[in-house]
Design a protein around this motif. Structure first.
Motif, PDB file in Angstrom:
ATOM      1  N   VAL A 259       0.842  -1.200   0.000  1.00  0.00           N
ATOM      2  CA  VAL A 259       0.000   0.000   0.000  1.00  0.00           C
ATOM      3  C   VAL A 259       0.875   1.247   0.000  1.00  0.00           C
ATOM      4  CG1 VAL A 259      -1.551   1.386   1.434  1.00  0.00           C
ATOM      5  CG2 VAL A 259      -2.076  -0.991   1.005  1.00  0.00           C
ATOM      6  N   ASP A 260       1.934   1.230   0.802  1.00  0.00           N
ATOM      7  CA  ASP A 260       2.832   2.379   0.841  1.00  0.00           C
ATOM      8  C   ASP A 260       3.560   2.566  -0.488  1.00  0.00           C
ATOM      9  OD1 ASP A 260       2.197   2.994   3.464  1.00  0.00           O
ATOM     10  OD2 ASP A 260       3.783   1.745   4.303  1.00  0.00           O
ATOM     11  N   ARG A 261       3.834   1.469  -1.171  1.00  0.00           N
ATOM     12  CA  ARG A 261       4.608   1.561  -2.414  1.00  0.00           C
ATOM     13  C   ARG A 261       3.711   1.774  -3.636  1.00  0.00           C
ATOM     14  NH1 ARG A 261       9.493  -2.513  -3.625  1.00  0.00           N
ATOM     15  NH2 ARG A 261      10.192  -1.301  -1.831  1.00  0.00           N
ATOM     16  N   TRP A 262       2.606   1.074  -3.723  1.00  0.00           N
ATOM     17  CA  TRP A 262       1.752   1.119  -4.905  1.00  0.00           C
ATOM     18  C   TRP A 262       0.612   2.119  -4.789  1.00  0.00           C
ATOM     19  CZ3 TRP A 262       0.622  -4.754  -6.165  1.00  0.00           C
ATOM     20  CH2 TRP A 262       1.823  -5.381  -6.513  1.00  0.00           C
ATOM     21  N   GLY A 263       0.146   2.342  -3.585  1.00  0.00           N
ATOM     22  CA  GLY A 263      -1.062   3.145  -3.396  1.00  0.00           C
ATOM     23  C   GLY A 263      -2.287   2.259  -3.234  1.00  0.00           C
ATOM     24  N   VAL A 264      -3.329   2.832  -2.653  1.00  0.00           N
ATOM     25  CA  VAL A 264      -4.544   2.079  -2.340  1.00  0.00           C
ATOM     26  C   VAL A 264      -5.202   1.512  -3.588  1.00  0.00           C
ATOM     27  CG1 VAL A 264      -6.914   2.346  -1.512  1.00  0.00           C
ATOM     28  CG2 VAL A 264      -5.024   3.260  -0.165  1.00  0.00           C
ATOM     29  N   ARG A 265      -5.344   2.323  -4.620  1.00  0.00           N
ATOM     30  CA  ARG A 265      -6.092   1.903  -5.813  1.00  0.00           C
ATOM     31  C   ARG A 265      -5.495   0.643  -6.441  1.00  0.00           C
ATOM     32  NH1 ARG A 265      -9.670   3.920  -9.626  1.00  0.00           N
ATOM     33  NH2 ARG A 265      -9.268   3.301 -11.766  1.00  0.00           N
ATOM     34  N   LYS A 266      -4.190   0.617  -6.628  1.00  0.00           N
ATOM     35  CA  LYS A 266      -3.553  -0.543  -7.258  1.00  0.00           C
ATOM     36  C   LYS A 266      -3.709  -1.800  -6.412  1.00  0.00           C
ATOM     37  CE  LYS A 266      -0.059   1.691 -10.175  1.00  0.00           C
ATOM     38  NZ  LYS A 266       1.396   1.822 -10.437  1.00  0.00           N
ATOM     39  N   VAL A 267      -3.593  -1.647  -5.087  1.00  0.00           N
ATOM     40  CA  VAL A 267      -3.747  -2.809  -4.213  1.00  0.00           C
ATOM     41  C   VAL A 267      -5.171  -3.350  -4.290  1.00  0.00           C
ATOM     42  CG1 VAL A 267      -3.723  -3.605  -1.824  1.00  0.00           C
ATOM     43  CG2 VAL A 267      -1.910  -2.102  -2.653  1.00  0.00           C
ATOM     44  N   LEU A 268      -6.155  -2.448  -4.237  1.00  0.00           N
ATOM     45  CA  LEU A 268      -7.549  -2.885  -4.307  1.00  0.00           C
ATOM     46  C   LEU A 268      -7.849  -3.590  -5.626  1.00  0.00           C
ATOM     47  CD1 LEU A 268      -9.498   0.147  -2.774  1.00  0.00           C
ATOM     48  CD2 LEU A 268      -8.947  -2.025  -1.688  1.00  0.00           C
ATOM     49  N   LEU A 269      -7.403  -3.023  -6.720  1.00  0.00           N
ATOM     50  CA  LEU A 269      -7.730  -3.598  -8.026  1.00  0.00           C
ATOM     51  C   LEU A 269      -6.957  -4.894  -8.280  1.00  0.00           C
ATOM     52  CD1 LEU A 269      -8.028  -0.426 -10.285  1.00  0.00           C
ATOM     53  CD2 LEU A 269      -9.794  -1.643  -8.991  1.00  0.00           C
ATOM     54  N   TYR A 295      -5.554 -22.419  -3.620  1.00  0.00           N
ATOM     55  CA  TYR A 295      -6.603 -21.442  -3.308  1.00  0.00           C
ATOM     56  C   TYR A 295      -6.391 -20.842  -1.917  1.00  0.00           C
ATOM     57  CZ  TYR A 295     -11.122 -19.569  -1.939  1.00  0.00           C
ATOM     58  OH  TYR A 295     -12.113 -18.735  -1.463  1.00  0.00           O
ATOM     59  N   ALA A 296      -6.030 -21.692  -0.943  1.00  0.00           N
ATOM     60  CA  ALA A 296      -5.861 -21.256   0.441  1.00  0.00           C
ATOM     61  C   ALA A 296      -4.715 -20.266   0.602  1.00  0.00           C
ATOM     62  CB  ALA A 296      -5.627 -22.464   1.349  1.00  0.00           C
ATOM     63  N   VAL A 297      -3.808 -20.245  -0.353  1.00  0.00           N
ATOM     64  CA  VAL A 297      -2.723 -19.254  -0.329  1.00  0.00           C
ATOM     65  C   VAL A 297      -3.141 -17.982  -1.060  1.00  0.00           C
ATOM     66  CG1 VAL A 297      -0.400 -18.737  -1.179  1.00  0.00           C
ATOM     67  CG2 VAL A 297      -0.876 -20.952  -0.130  1.00  0.00           C
ATOM     68  N   ALA A 298      -3.701 -18.125  -2.247  1.00  0.00           N
ATOM     69  CA  ALA A 298      -3.933 -16.970  -3.118  1.00  0.00           C
ATOM     70  C   ALA A 298      -4.988 -16.003  -2.584  1.00  0.00           C
ATOM     71  CB  ALA A 298      -4.322 -17.453  -4.518  1.00  0.00           C
ATOM     72  N   VAL A 299      -6.145 -16.517  -2.217  1.00  0.00           N
ATOM     73  CA  VAL A 299      -7.242 -15.625  -1.826  1.00  0.00           C
ATOM     74  C   VAL A 299      -6.977 -14.904  -0.501  1.00  0.00           C
ATOM     75  CG1 VAL A 299      -9.685 -15.539  -1.194  1.00  0.00           C
ATOM     76  CG2 VAL A 299      -8.970 -16.770  -3.243  1.00  0.00           C
ATOM     77  N   PRO A 300      -6.467 -15.575   0.543  1.00  0.00           N
ATOM     78  CA  PRO A 300      -6.145 -14.818   1.757  1.00  0.00           C
ATOM     79  C   PRO A 300      -5.066 -13.762   1.543  1.00  0.00           C
ATOM     80  CG  PRO A 300      -6.339 -17.138   2.268  1.00  0.00           C
ATOM     81  CD  PRO A 300      -6.366 -17.030   0.779  1.00  0.00           C
ATOM     82  N   LEU A 301      -4.066 -14.058   0.702  1.00  0.00           N
ATOM     83  CA  LEU A 301      -3.063 -13.037   0.398  1.00  0.00           C
ATOM     84  C   LEU A 301      -3.722 -11.795  -0.177  1.00  0.00           C
ATOM     85  CD1 LEU A 301      -0.017 -14.946  -1.163  1.00  0.00           C
ATOM     86  CD2 LEU A 301       0.016 -13.505   0.872  1.00  0.00           C
ATOM     87  N   ALA A 302      -4.587 -11.999  -1.174  1.00  0.00           N
ATOM     88  CA  ALA A 302      -5.269 -10.878  -1.811  1.00  0.00           C
ATOM     89  C   ALA A 302      -6.250 -10.211  -0.855  1.00  0.00           C
ATOM     90  CB  ALA A 302      -6.004 -11.367  -3.065  1.00  0.00           C
ATOM     91  N   GLY A 303      -7.015 -11.018  -0.131  1.00  0.00           N
ATOM     92  CA  GLY A 303      -8.050 -10.478   0.740  1.00  0.00           C
ATOM     93  C   GLY A 303      -7.504  -9.652   1.886  1.00  0.00           C
ATOM     94  N   TRP A 304      -6.428 -10.121   2.506  1.00  0.00           N
ATOM     95  CA  TRP A 304      -5.881  -9.368   3.628  1.00  0.00           C
ATOM     96  C   TRP A 304      -5.111  -8.145   3.168  1.00  0.00           C
ATOM     97  CZ3 TRP A 304      -6.062  -9.898   9.057  1.00  0.00           C
ATOM     98  CH2 TRP A 304      -6.977 -10.853   9.483  1.00  0.00           C
TER      99      TRP A 304
END
Length: 398
Positions: A259-269, A295-304
């Protein structure tokens, strides 16, 4: 000092375990109480909805209470409620005890964070809050798979585990936590809702809600989604949940950095694209243990990562109102969890046990569109640093 922070964190660990562990024992609950898995899933919905609705009300009602008494009362209610859940003779009684447990959790979590700031010098407040909120993250990584393992034969043992955790935190704080400084001037319930008049704030809160409806509509019924891979074996499901928890911790840590490096928008998208893709792939990934673990790795990484970006975004919009905005974000998160339980039940009824994650994929696509539409303003960029604790949480006030 450190001991008191760890005891506060033990309380949030108990709350986090209680919030999420039902996903691993729904089948046992359903079999024991003679209801369907879909009905058992509404136990999660009732807890989350009660938390979301009670958190702002209880905060306003107890604003003038001494903090030590408030924390001990909250843990006493939470612990007693979980003991009653373990003893519940039928489904309606279990639902009633979950409302009571949610009341204790909603009262404890935000006040534990506030208490942490009074135990350390100003320059260490961020780390103190991160320690307390870390209990929620650790609960996802360790408490949920542990609770699932303990409850593999009898789900009531899981409730007794949460009861024991709550009781340990209660006794520890009663013994070692001295009286804390009086709370700041009380904020009324109406004042807490004033920030929603700002369209940017409303858009951000709506985005949190939409994302968590999508995520929770699958997570609550994850045992069903990966049943072909686990064959109903509790140890295999515990493994999937353990990997999910570890990935959640990694996603929280990674989110704070990107978030600090990319910004909120890029992280959300970016997080949204990953979520949409893997929800859509789950009907196939859930057929094998390898696929389920991917699946158990990918979605929690993205979701959190998304759950980190959202508080950061809100705190950056109106830094002076950050505490109120973050409490609104927590309420939206728990409302999303509640709606996710209903949505997952509905999509499973309509699409079947294999294909219901496709509904979450469609919902995540809607959430992505909402995020894209509401993060166009430069005001949502992370130029203004958010308070340190704001992006170390989850669902979860918490």
């Amino acid at each position: 000092m450190r001991l008191r922070l760890l005891l506060l964190a033990l309380g949030t660990f108990a709350v986090g375990t209680d919030t999420m562990v039902m996903a691993g024992i729904l089948g046992r609950v359903a079999d024991d109480l003679g209801v369907s898995v879909l009905a058992a899933g509404q136990v999660v919905t009732v807890f989350a909805l009660s938390y979301a609705l009670l958190a702002p009300v209880l905060a306003a009602v107890t604003a003038r209470w001494p903090r030590r008494r408030l924390l001990l009362t909250a843990l006493a209610v939470f612990t007693a409620a979980n003991a009653l859940s373990a003893l519940a003779p039928d489904y309606p009684t279990l639902l009633a005890t979950r409302v009571l447990a949610a009341a204790g959790a909603a009262l404890y979590s935000p006040n534990a964070s506030a208490a942490a700031t009074t135990l350390v010098p100003p320059e260490r407040r961020g780390r103190a809050i991160a320690t307390v909120l870390g209990g929620m993250t650790v609960a996802t990584a360790l408490g949920v798979p542990l609770g699932t393992y303990v409850g593999r034969a009898d789900w009531r043992l899981t409730m007794w585990l949460v009861t024991a955790l709550g009781a340990a935190a209660l006794l520890g704080l009663a013994a070692f936590l001295r009286e804390l400084p009086a709370p700041a001037q009380a904020v009324s319930l109406r004042e807490r809702l004033v920030p929603l008049r700002d369209k940017r704030v409303l858009g951000a809160v709506a985005t949190t809600f939409a994302f968590f409806v999508a995520f929770q509509s699958v997570y609550i019924y994850l045992g069903t989604a990966v049943h072909p891979a686990t064959g109903g074996d509790a140890d295999r499901l515990s493994t999937v949940l353990l990997v999910t928890g570890l990935a959640s911790v990694a996603g929280s840590w990674l989110g704070g950095h990107v978030v600090d490096r990319w910004g909120v928008r890029k992280v959300l998208l970016t997080g949204s694209v990953v979520s949409v893709a893997f929800f859509a792939a789950l009907p196939w990934l859930g057929r094998t243990m390898t696929g389920a673990l991917v699946y158990a790795v990918a979605v929690p990484l993205a979701g959190w990562a998304i759950s980190v970006a959202q508080p950061h975004r809100l705190a950056s919009l109106r830094p002076a109102d950050a505490p109120l905005l973050l409490s609104l974000n927590s309420s939206a998160l728990y409302l999303g969890m509640a709606a996710g339980g209903v949505t997952g039940s509905l999509t499973m009824t309509l699409l079947g046990e294999r294909w219901f994650p496709l509904g979450a994929s469609a919902l995540a696509l809607v959430a992505m569109g909402l995020a894209a539409a509401t993060t166009k303003s430069p005001a949502t960029a992370p130029a203004t640093p958010a308070p340190a604790p704001a992006h170390r949480r989850v669902p979860a006030d918490h």
